[in-house]
Scaffold this active site. Structure first.
Site, PDB file in Angstrom:
ATOM      1  N   ASP A   1     -13.045  12.049  -2.823  1.00 33.97           N
ATOM      2  CA  ASP A   1     -12.326  10.782  -2.699  1.00 33.97           C
ATOM      3  C   ASP A   1     -12.241  10.461  -1.197  1.00 33.97           C
ATOM      4  O   ASP A   1     -12.515  11.324  -0.356  1.00 33.97           O
ATOM      5  CB  ASP A   1     -10.927  10.954  -3.322  1.00 33.97           C
ATOM      6  CG  ASP A   1     -10.015   9.766  -3.042  1.00 33.97           C
ATOM      7  OD1 ASP A   1     -10.452   8.626  -3.269  1.00 33.97           O
ATOM      8  OD2 ASP A   1      -8.869   9.986  -2.582  1.00 33.97           O
TER       9      ASP A   1
ATOM     10  N   ASP B   1      -9.746   7.695   0.817  1.00 37.40           N
ATOM     11  CA  ASP B   1      -8.406   7.478   1.395  1.00 37.40           C
ATOM     12  C   ASP B   1      -7.432   8.550   0.926  1.00 37.40           C
ATOM     13  O   ASP B   1      -7.287   8.795  -0.264  1.00 37.40           O
ATOM     14  CB  ASP B   1      -7.865   6.105   0.972  1.00 37.40           C
ATOM     15  CG  ASP B   1      -8.704   4.977   1.527  1.00 37.40           C
ATOM     16  OD1 ASP B   1      -8.485   4.587   2.675  1.00 37.40           O
ATOM     17  OD2 ASP B   1      -9.600   4.488   0.803  1.00 37.40           O
TER      18      ASP B   1
ATOM     19  N   ASP C   1      -6.713  12.794  -4.108  1.00 36.21           N
ATOM     20  CA  ASP C   1      -5.250  12.759  -4.001  1.00 36.21           C
ATOM     21  C   ASP C   1      -4.585  11.762  -4.942  1.00 36.21           C
ATOM     22  O   ASP C   1      -3.370  11.752  -5.058  1.00 36.21           O
ATOM     23  CB  ASP C   1      -4.836  12.396  -2.558  1.00 36.21           C
ATOM     24  CG  ASP C   1      -5.104  10.938  -2.243  1.00 36.21           C
ATOM     25  OD1 ASP C   1      -6.246  10.485  -2.505  1.00 36.21           O
ATOM     26  OD2 ASP C   1      -4.197  10.242  -1.760  1.00 36.21           O
TER      27      ASP C   1
HETATM   28 MG   LIG Z   1      -7.292   8.636  -2.445  1.00 38.51          MG
END
Ligand SMILES: [Mg+2]
Length: 417
Positions: free
Chosen positions: A170, A172, A355
């Site tokens: 991923d 960000d 996240d």
């Molecule tokens: Mg993310």
């Protein structure tokens, strides 16, 4: 920018067969009488496992969930709170409940977002998701956290022996810290160098909710694959392939975006409402809008969607996201990429690092055959296997991976495949 939705990380069913639980009591603290009627099967399943259960309701004052837990002989820290009310989530957080499950029946998406914003650890759209086994898993993950991928590195190195990793990252919050200005989320030099080293040896893909062009601009590496828009738009290394979900979706999204601009242009005080078109989804950001305007904003979004049965809305942090109503997400995109890149054999260990709530779909998709690594500052229920704290620790993890793949390094794997 990622939608919160009403998804909960799925839990392994294995612990359902056990006859004891890691938590000492469950308290239902409910506002909506309709939800009261829905909890009976869950309550019976818990009582069969000899978990004491209490139910309190709106007619009692806000201290009751804590009092109810203590009346069952259990401190809140060892109890699970299940509630449909954001105010009760906050009260439960203050009281230190070990796990707080937000209950948001499917048609109340605004409530799901409010429950999550208030601090619920898990938000479910259906009581059917709340089995004793699921509560056990979430409770343990929430109170003890997942094991650290760095502390348990030898285990990971073990799983890599004789196999080569395929890396899915991923962006960000994983490779870069969440930027105040999303347009400035550039990849740090040190991280870029490590990703480049890895990409020279093993397949690497970036999987993001952002548009693919934007993410390619930030990462600026030709040798890796990109899945943008939560996997609706995928390209292979060196432009070897390009695949998108059906183009009819793009036309529907464009119509909806135009409709949203028109419908929201007239809302009172909407300098605060910003519409971001991302191709396969459109975000209505309302972080600057007055809370009193929210119901009107939501009504207008609903009116536009009324004419587009192929689209739906989800709620994230201060954002309503409009997207296609199809069963496609980061998890399916990762499986699609494994197939497209010829990585379906047992000699490959897919590793996914992320996240977001949306990354849970990928952790879930790889649960049986790969490794999920959650990036999170605090313990949180997840379908991942290990956790790291922040993007700095992600970089450390990637560096270890790169070193393990380098036959010239001590402890390096001479046969990365
Ligand atoms: Mg993310």
């Amino acid at each position: 920018m990622e939608p919160a939705g009403t998804r909960a990380p799925a839990s392994p069913g294995s612990s359902d067969s056990s006859d004891s639980s890691d938590f000492g009591a469950a308290v239902f603290d409910l506002e909506d009488a309709d939800v009261h009627a829905l909890i009976e099967p869950t309550r019976r399943a818990l009582e069969q496992r000899r978990v004491p259960v209490a139910a309190t309701s709106a007619s009692q004052d806000s201290g009751t969930a804590i009092d109810a837990a203590r009346a069952l002989g259990v401190e809140p820290g060892h109890a699970v709170l299940l509630t449909d009310s954001p105010a009760r989530v906050q009260a439960g957080r203050r009281a230190g409940f070990g796990l707080i499950v937000g209950l948001a029946p499917d048609h109340l998406e605004a409530r799901a977002a409010a429950l999550r914003d208030s601090g619920a650890d898990v938000v479910v759209g259906s009581l059917a998701q709340v089995t004793p086994g699921a509560l056990d898993t979430w409770f343990v993950q929430n109170t003890r956290g997942l094991p650290s991928a760095l502390a348990r590195w030898p285990e990971i190195a073990d799983r890599l022996r004789g196999r080569r990793p395929a890396l899915f990252l991923d962006y960000d919050g994983t490779l870069v810290p969440i930027a105040r200005d999303p347009d400035q989320a550039f990849l740090p030099h040190a991280t870029r160098e490590i990703v480049r080293q890895l990409a020279a040896r093993v397949p690497v893909a970036i999987v993001s909710g952002r548009g693919r062009a934007k993410i390619m601009h930030f990462v600026a590496m030709d040798e890796i694959a990109y899945a943008g828009s939560h996997g609706f738009d995928i390209s292979g290394p060196h432009g070897s392939f390009h695949w998108q979900q059906d183009h009819g979706l793009l036309a529907a999204m464009a119509r909806a975006s135009a409709g949203l601009r028109q419908a929201l242009a007239g809302v009172l005080g909407v300098e605060g409402v910003e519409i971001e078109e991302k191709g396969f989804s459109t975000a209505v950001h309302y972080r600057q809008a007055a809370p009193a305007d929210l119901p009107e904003i939501e009504r207008r979004v609903d009116r536009v969607l009324g004419g587009e049965p192929g689209l739906l809305k989800t709620h994230g942090k201060k954002v309503i996201e409009v997207r296609p109503r199809i069963d496609w997400h980061k998890g399916r995109a990762v499986l699609w990429l494994l197939d497209a890149l010829g990585l379906e054999g047992d000699d490959v260990l897919p590793v996914y690092v992320g996240d977001d709530v949306t990354d849970e779909d990928a952790f879930e998709a790889l649960r049986e055959r790969g490794l999920g690594i959650l990036v999170s500052e605090r313990p949180r229920p997840s379908a991942a296997t290990y956790a790291v704290r922040d993007p700095d620790q992600v970089r450390e993890l990637l560096a270890r991976l790169a070193a393990a793949l380098d036959p010239g390094q001590p402890g390096g794997n001479a046969d990365p495949g």
